[in-house]
Design a protein around this motif. Structure first.
Motif, PDB file in Angstrom:
ATOM      1  N   ARG A  66       0.863  -1.224   0.086  1.00 46.91           N
ATOM      2  CA  ARG A  66       0.019   0.045   0.110  1.00 46.91           C
ATOM      3  C   ARG A  66       0.912   1.319  -0.256  1.00 46.91           C
ATOM      4  NH1 ARG A  66      -1.626   4.033   2.922  1.00 46.91           N
ATOM      5  NH2 ARG A  66      -3.550   5.036   2.487  1.00 46.91           N
ATOM      6  N   GLU A  67       1.951   1.298   0.795  1.00 53.03           N
ATOM      7  CA  GLU A  67       2.791   2.485   1.074  1.00 53.03           C
ATOM      8  C   GLU A  67       3.586   2.624  -0.372  1.00 53.03           C
ATOM      9  OE1 GLU A  67       2.034   4.494   3.071  1.00 53.03           O
ATOM     10  OE2 GLU A  67       0.821   3.207   4.170  1.00 53.03           O
ATOM     11  N   LEU A  68       4.088   1.396  -0.838  1.00 54.10           N
ATOM     12  CA  LEU A  68       4.673   1.666  -2.377  1.00 54.10           C
ATOM     13  C   LEU A  68       3.857   2.165  -3.296  1.00 54.10           C
ATOM     14  CD1 LEU A  68       6.596  -1.740  -2.887  1.00 54.10           C
ATOM     15  CD2 LEU A  68       7.655   0.360  -2.511  1.00 54.10           C
ATOM     16  N   ASP A  69       2.645   2.053  -3.312  1.00 51.91           N
ATOM     17  CA  ASP A  69       1.749   2.505  -4.186  1.00 51.91           C
ATOM     18  C   ASP A  69       1.545   4.191  -4.118  1.00 51.91           C
ATOM     19  OD1 ASP A  69       1.389   0.482  -5.877  1.00 51.91           O
ATOM     20  OD2 ASP A  69      -0.530   0.081  -5.355  1.00 51.91           O
ATOM     21  N   MET A  70       1.470   4.543  -2.672  1.00 56.94           N
ATOM     22  CA  MET A  70       1.646   5.949  -2.395  1.00 56.94           C
ATOM     23  C   MET A  70       2.684   6.648  -2.515  1.00 56.94           C
ATOM     24  SD  MET A  70      -0.908   7.195  -0.799  1.00 56.94           S
ATOM     25  CE  MET A  70      -0.587   8.313   0.236  1.00 56.94           C
ATOM     26  N   LEU A  71       3.969   5.900  -2.703  1.00 57.37           N
ATOM     27  CA  LEU A  71       5.021   6.593  -3.159  1.00 57.37           C
ATOM     28  C   LEU A  71       5.456   6.528  -4.541  1.00 57.37           C
ATOM     29  CD1 LEU A  71       7.987   7.390  -2.052  1.00 57.37           C
ATOM     30  CD2 LEU A  71       8.678   4.970  -2.306  1.00 57.37           C
ATOM     31  N   ILE A  72       5.234   5.206  -5.310  1.00 58.76           N
ATOM     32  CA  ILE A  72       5.656   5.381  -6.714  1.00 58.76           C
ATOM     33  C   ILE A  72       4.640   6.124  -7.637  1.00 58.76           C
ATOM     34  CG2 ILE A  72       7.124   3.473  -6.537  1.00 58.76           C
ATOM     35  CD1 ILE A  72       4.923   1.556  -7.444  1.00 58.76           C
ATOM     36  N   SER A  73       3.451   6.398  -7.209  1.00 58.25           N
ATOM     37  CA  SER A  73       2.284   7.076  -7.799  1.00 58.25           C
ATOM     38  C   SER A  73       2.738   8.698  -7.885  1.00 58.25           C
ATOM     39  CB  SER A  73       1.040   6.737  -7.107  1.00 58.25           C
ATOM     40  OG  SER A  73       0.925   7.352  -6.230  1.00 58.25           O
ATOM     41  N   THR A  74       3.582   9.038  -7.113  1.00 63.27           N
ATOM     42  CA  THR A  74       3.842  10.382  -7.188  1.00 63.27           C
ATOM     43  C   THR A  74       4.566  10.869  -8.469  1.00 63.27           C
ATOM     44  OG1 THR A  74       6.016  10.193  -5.867  1.00 63.27           O
ATOM     45  CG2 THR A  74       3.952  10.598  -4.525  1.00 63.27           C
ATOM     46  N   GLY A  75       5.401   9.832  -9.009  1.00 61.83           N
ATOM     47  CA  GLY A  75       6.370  10.088 -10.072  1.00 61.83           C
ATOM     48  C   GLY A  75       5.571  10.781 -11.283  1.00 61.83           C
ATOM     49  N   GLU A  76       4.428  10.264 -11.601  1.00 57.47           N
ATOM     50  CA  GLU A  76       3.530  10.529 -12.711  1.00 57.47           C
ATOM     51  C   GLU A  76       3.077  12.150 -12.395  1.00 57.47           C
ATOM     52  OE1 GLU A  76       4.602   6.915 -13.558  1.00 57.47           O
ATOM     53  OE2 GLU A  76       3.775   7.657 -11.752  1.00 57.47           O
ATOM     54  N   THR A  98      -4.656  13.517 -12.039  1.00 57.67           N
ATOM     55  CA  THR A  98      -4.157  12.121 -11.310  1.00 57.67           C
ATOM     56  C   THR A  98      -5.213  10.731 -11.903  1.00 57.67           C
ATOM     57  OG1 THR A  98      -5.484  11.893  -9.303  1.00 57.67           O
ATOM     58  CG2 THR A  98      -3.352  12.810  -9.174  1.00 57.67           C
ATOM     59  N   GLY A  99      -4.765   9.936 -11.988  1.00 58.66           N
ATOM     60  CA  GLY A  99      -5.756   8.585 -12.342  1.00 58.66           C
ATOM     61  C   GLY A  99      -7.146   8.671 -11.465  1.00 58.66           C
ATOM     62  N   ALA A 100      -6.901   8.752 -10.221  1.00 53.82           N
ATOM     63  CA  ALA A 100      -8.342   8.943  -9.124  1.00 53.82           C
ATOM     64  C   ALA A 100      -8.856  10.198  -9.782  1.00 53.82           C
ATOM     65  CB  ALA A 100      -7.744   9.137  -7.963  1.00 53.82           C
ATOM     66  N   GLN A 101      -8.636  11.263 -10.098  1.00 57.65           N
ATOM     67  CA  GLN A 101      -9.449  12.431 -10.437  1.00 57.65           C
ATOM     68  C   GLN A 101     -10.360  12.169 -11.795  1.00 57.65           C
ATOM     69  OE1 GLN A 101      -6.017  15.182 -10.217  1.00 57.65           O
ATOM     70  NE2 GLN A 101      -7.296  16.552  -8.877  1.00 57.65           N
ATOM     71  N   LYS A 128     -14.366  19.347 -23.907  1.00 56.48           N
ATOM     72  CA  LYS A 128     -15.297  20.310 -24.473  1.00 56.48           C
ATOM     73  C   LYS A 128     -14.902  21.787 -24.400  1.00 56.48           C
ATOM     74  CE  LYS A 128     -19.988  17.658 -24.477  1.00 56.48           C
ATOM     75  NZ  LYS A 128     -20.850  17.245 -23.704  1.00 56.48           N
ATOM     76  N   LYS A 129     -14.076  21.939 -23.354  1.00 53.34           N
ATOM     77  CA  LYS A 129     -13.836  23.500 -23.074  1.00 53.34           C
ATOM     78  C   LYS A 129     -12.491  23.747 -23.957  1.00 53.34           C
ATOM     79  CE  LYS A 129     -14.908  23.440 -18.105  1.00 53.34           C
ATOM     80  NZ  LYS A 129     -14.432  23.097 -16.899  1.00 53.34           N
ATOM     81  N   GLY A 130     -12.115  22.865 -24.931  1.00 53.77           N
ATOM     82  CA  GLY A 130     -10.865  22.933 -25.751  1.00 53.77           C
ATOM     83  C   GLY A 130      -9.378  22.565 -24.939  1.00 53.77           C
ATOM     84  N   ARG A 131      -9.430  22.176 -23.813  1.00 55.08           N
ATOM     85  CA  ARG A 131      -8.415  21.867 -23.110  1.00 55.08           C
ATOM     86  C   ARG A 131      -7.583  20.599 -23.569  1.00 55.08           C
ATOM     87  NH1 ARG A 131     -10.041  23.677 -16.937  1.00 55.08           N
ATOM     88  NH2 ARG A 131      -9.239  25.705 -17.075  1.00 55.08           N
ATOM     89  N   VAL A 132      -6.197  20.495 -23.424  1.00 57.11           N
ATOM     90  CA  VAL A 132      -5.687  19.389 -23.583  1.00 57.11           C
ATOM     91  C   VAL A 132      -5.796  18.777 -22.008  1.00 57.11           C
ATOM     92  CG1 VAL A 132      -3.399  18.269 -24.054  1.00 57.11           C
ATOM     93  CG2 VAL A 132      -4.068  20.001 -25.237  1.00 57.11           C
ATOM     94  N   VAL A 133      -6.008  17.369 -22.148  1.00 54.38           N
ATOM     95  CA  VAL A 133      -6.216  16.830 -20.856  1.00 54.38           C
ATOM     96  C   VAL A 133      -5.130  15.919 -20.766  1.00 54.38           C
ATOM     97  CG1 VAL A 133      -7.716  15.190 -19.493  1.00 54.38           C
ATOM     98  CG2 VAL A 133      -8.581  16.717 -20.764  1.00 54.38           C
ATOM     99  N   ILE A 134      -4.336  15.982 -19.659  1.00 53.45           N
ATOM    100  CA  ILE A 134      -3.150  15.176 -19.202  1.00 53.45           C
ATOM    101  C   ILE A 134      -3.446  14.351 -18.078  1.00 53.45           C
ATOM    102  CG2 ILE A 134      -0.525  15.300 -18.957  1.00 53.45           C
ATOM    103  CD1 ILE A 134      -0.786  18.210 -19.840  1.00 53.45           C
ATOM    104  N   VAL A 135      -3.142  13.030 -18.184  1.00 54.64           N
ATOM    105  CA  VAL A 135      -3.691  11.889 -17.281  1.00 54.64           C
ATOM    106  C   VAL A 135      -2.231  11.192 -16.738  1.00 54.64           C
ATOM    107  CG1 VAL A 135      -4.884   9.781 -16.547  1.00 54.64           C
ATOM    108  CG2 VAL A 135      -6.019  11.850 -17.925  1.00 54.64           C
ATOM    109  N   ALA A 136      -2.037  11.117 -15.555  1.00 60.01           N
ATOM    110  CA  ALA A 136      -1.125  10.404 -14.993  1.00 60.01           C
ATOM    111  C   ALA A 136      -1.445   8.987 -15.067  1.00 60.01           C
ATOM    112  CB  ALA A 136      -1.083  10.722 -13.321  1.00 60.01           C
ATOM    113  N   GLY A 137      -0.241   8.471 -15.868  1.00 57.40           N
ATOM    114  CA  GLY A 137      -0.354   6.808 -16.245  1.00 57.40           C
ATOM    115  C   GLY A 137      -0.108   6.031 -14.857  1.00 57.40           C
ATOM    116  N   PHE A 138      -0.423   4.782 -15.170  1.00 51.01           N
ATOM    117  CA  PHE A 138       0.183   3.698 -14.304  1.00 51.01           C
ATOM    118  C   PHE A 138      -0.619   3.689 -12.963  1.00 51.01           C
ATOM    119  CE2 PHE A 138       3.601   3.195 -10.991  1.00 51.01           C
ATOM    120  CZ  PHE A 138       4.048   2.173 -11.380  1.00 51.01           C
ATOM    121  N   GLN A 139      -1.788   4.387 -12.844  1.00 46.64           N
ATOM    122  CA  GLN A 139      -2.209   4.545 -11.420  1.00 46.64           C
ATOM    123  C   GLN A 139      -3.819   4.771 -11.402  1.00 46.64           C
ATOM    124  OE1 GLN A 139      -2.084   9.069 -10.003  1.00 46.64           O
ATOM    125  NE2 GLN A 139      -0.173   8.415 -10.540  1.00 46.64           N
ATOM    126  N   GLY A 140      -4.420   4.421 -10.225  1.00 42.02           N
ATOM    127  CA  GLY A 140      -5.831   4.649 -10.362  1.00 42.02           C
ATOM    128  C   GLY A 140      -6.306   4.640  -8.744  1.00 42.02           C
TER     129      GLY A 140
END
Length: 408
Positions: A66-76, A98-101, A128-140
Motif C-alpha cells: 500500500r505504501e509503495l503505491d503511495m510512493l511510486i504514484s507520485t512520479g507521474e 491523477t488517475g483517481a481524478q 469540450k472546453k478546448g483543453r488538452v487533458v493530461i492524465v497520470a499513467g500507471f495509477q488509479g
C-alpha cells in the motif's frame, strides 16, 4: 480527422528532462492546431520510479505494498503538472489529473492492480472546453479510496483503456524506439522495423520479453480493437501499426524474435507420481500469487517424477517459501532453483499454416551449440529455455535463420 479524440502516451524516456517535456508539448500542440482533441497519458520522468523504489528498499527490505503505491504514484504527478505548464507556455490550455481524478477505478490489488471501470466524465467535460487533458499513467483508485498502481508499463494500459472508453480515433504510444522491430536492435544490428503487426503477435512479443508494450495493455487493445500506433517521440516518422490480423500477415512465417532474462527455473524433485499432485502443487503456488509460466513433468519410471516450471525472477524469493511448504506436504525429496536461465522465443501468425518451424528453430540453436532446457509452443509462438549467458547468441542465430533482416 479533425475534431476526433487522439490519445497519446509518452514513456519515461520521452519526458526524461525539461527539454524533452518541451518537445512533447510542441508535438501535442501540433495536434491541437490540426483540430484534434488530445488526451495525453504520461509516465514518470526517466528513472524516477526506480529511484523511488530504491528509496523504499533503503528503508526496509519488504515495504508495505500500500505504501509503495503511495510512493511510486507520485512520479507521474510531477510529469503531468510539468507538461501542462509547458503547454500553457505555448499559449494553449491544458489541465493535469491523477488517475483517481479522472475516475480510473481498479480492483483492490496493490502494485499490480487491474482497471475495472473508467468514468472519464471529467475528461469529456474538459475536452469540450478546448483543453488538452493530461492524465497520470500507471495509477488509479480502488473502491476503498486507496491509491493503486497498475504494474510495470502500466501507463500503456491507462492509455489503451482511455482510448477505448473515449472511443478515440487513434492511440499513439510514444517511446524511445521508432516502432516494433524483428528483434531488439541493440542485440541484432540488422533488425528491421515492422510497418504492421497483429494484436496477437504483439501480445505474444510483449508477454515474452519485448519491452515496447505492456502485455496487459495488449490484451485490452486486442479485446476492444483499439487502433494502436507505436512510434518514436524523437522523430516524426511513421512507426508500427498494431491491428487485427490481415491476410498478408499470414504469408510471413516469423515476425519477431525476443528474449526474457527475467525468469527463474524451479524443479521439485522426486514428487510422488499420483493423480492430483500437480493440481495440489500449483493450487498452493496460485494462493501465494506466484505467476507460473512454462511447466514440464518428467516421465515417471519409479513412481516418482521431477516437476519443473519457470517463474518471474522478481517472485523467486516468495516462490521459494511456497515451494518449500508444498514440497514438504507432498513428501517430495528436494527443490532446485536456477536463476541463470533465459527464454528465447519466435512469434508469427504465419506459423499456423506452416510446418517445420520448430525444426528450423532447434537447428539454428544447435548450430551455435546452444542447449535447450525446456520447450513451450502455441499456434503462433515457440519458446525455449536456455542458459542466460547464451541468450543474445540465440536471438542473433534465430534472426538469421528466419531471414528476418529481409523484411520490408
Amino acid at each position: 480527422m479533425p475534431n476526433s479524440i487522439v490519445v497519446q502516451k509518452y514513456g519515461g524516456s520521452s519526458v526524461a528532462n525539461i527539454e524533452r517535456i518541451k518537445k512533447v508539448a510542441e508535438r501535442v500542440v501540433g495536434y491541437r492546431r490540426k483540430g484534434h482533441k488530445v488526451v495525453v497519458v504520461v509516465s514518470a520522468l526517466g528513472d524516477t520510479t526506480d529511484e523511488l523504489l530504491k528509496l523504499a528498499h533503503g528503508i526496509t527490505e519488504s515495504p508495505s505494498e500500500r505504501e509503495l503505491d503511495m510512493l511510486i504514484s507520485t512520479g507521474e504527478q510531477v510529469s503531468v503538472a510539468l507538461l501542462a505548464m509547458a503547454i500553457h507556455k505555448l499559449g494553449f490550455d491544458a489541465i493535469s489529473f491523477t488517475g483517481a481524478q479522472v475516475g480510473i477505478v481498479t480492483d483492490r490489488s496493490h502494485t499490480k492492480a487491474r482497471i475495472v471501470d473508467i468514468s472519464a466524465d471529467r475528461i469529456r467535460k474538459e475536452l469540450k472546453k478546448g483543453r488538452v487533458v493530461i492524465v497520470a499513467g500507471f495509477q488509479g483508485i480502488n473502491p476503498d479510496q486507496e491509491i493503486t498502481t497498475l504494474g510495470r508499463g502500466g501507463s500503456d494500459i491507462t492509455a489503451v483503456a482511455l482510448a477505448k472508453t473515449l472511443n478515440a480515433s487513434s492511440c499513439e504510444i510514444y517511446t524511445d524506439v521508432e516502432g516494433v522491430y524483428t528483434a531488439d536492435p541493440r542485440i541484432v544490428k540488422d533488425a528491421v522495423k515492422l510497418s504492421r503487426i497483429s494484436y496477437e503477435e504483439m501480445l505474444e512479443l510483449a508477454s515474452l520479453g519485448a519491452q515496447v508494450m505492456q502485455a496487459r495493455s495488449m490484451e485490452v487493445a486486442k479485446k476492444f480493437s483499439v487502433p494502436l500506433h507505436i512510434r518514436s517521440s524523437f522523430t516524426s516518422k511513421t512507426g508500427t501499426i498494431i491491428s487485427k490480423e490481415v491476410k498478408a500477415m499470414e504469408e510471413v512465417l516469423v515476425s519477431g524474435v525476443t528474449m526474457n532474462k527475467g525468469e527463474a527455473k524451479v524443479t521439485i524433485c522426486d514428487v510422488p507420481d499420483r493423480p492430483g499432485i500437480a493440481a495440489y502443487i500449483f493450487k498452493d503456488l496460485a494462493k501465494a500469487d506466484i505467476n507460473v509460466d512454462m511447466i514440464i513433468q518428467n516421465i515417471s519410471r519409479t513412481g516418482y517424477t521431477d516437476m519443473s516450471f519457470t517463474v518471474p525472477l522478481s517472485e523467486l524469493n516468495r516462490c521459494k517459501k511456497a515451494v518449500e511448504g508444498v514440497a514438504k506436504k507432498v513428501k517430495a525429496k528436494d527443490a532446485i532453483y536456477n536463476s541463470e536461465i533465459a527464454k528465447v522465443s519466435i512469434v508469427g501468425v504465419g506459423m499456423k499454416s506452416h510446418s517445420g518451424v520448430a525444426a528450423k528453430m532447434f537447428e539454428a540453436l544447435a548450430s551455435k551449440k546452444i542447449n535447450i532446457d525446456m520447450i513451450s509452443t502455441s499456434e503462433i509462438k515457440i519458446s525455449c529455455v536456455i542458459k542466460k549467458n547464451r541468450a543474445e547468441d540465440a536471438v542473433r542465430a534465430l534472426h538469421g535463420a528466419f531471414r528476418l533482416n529481409k523484411k520490408h
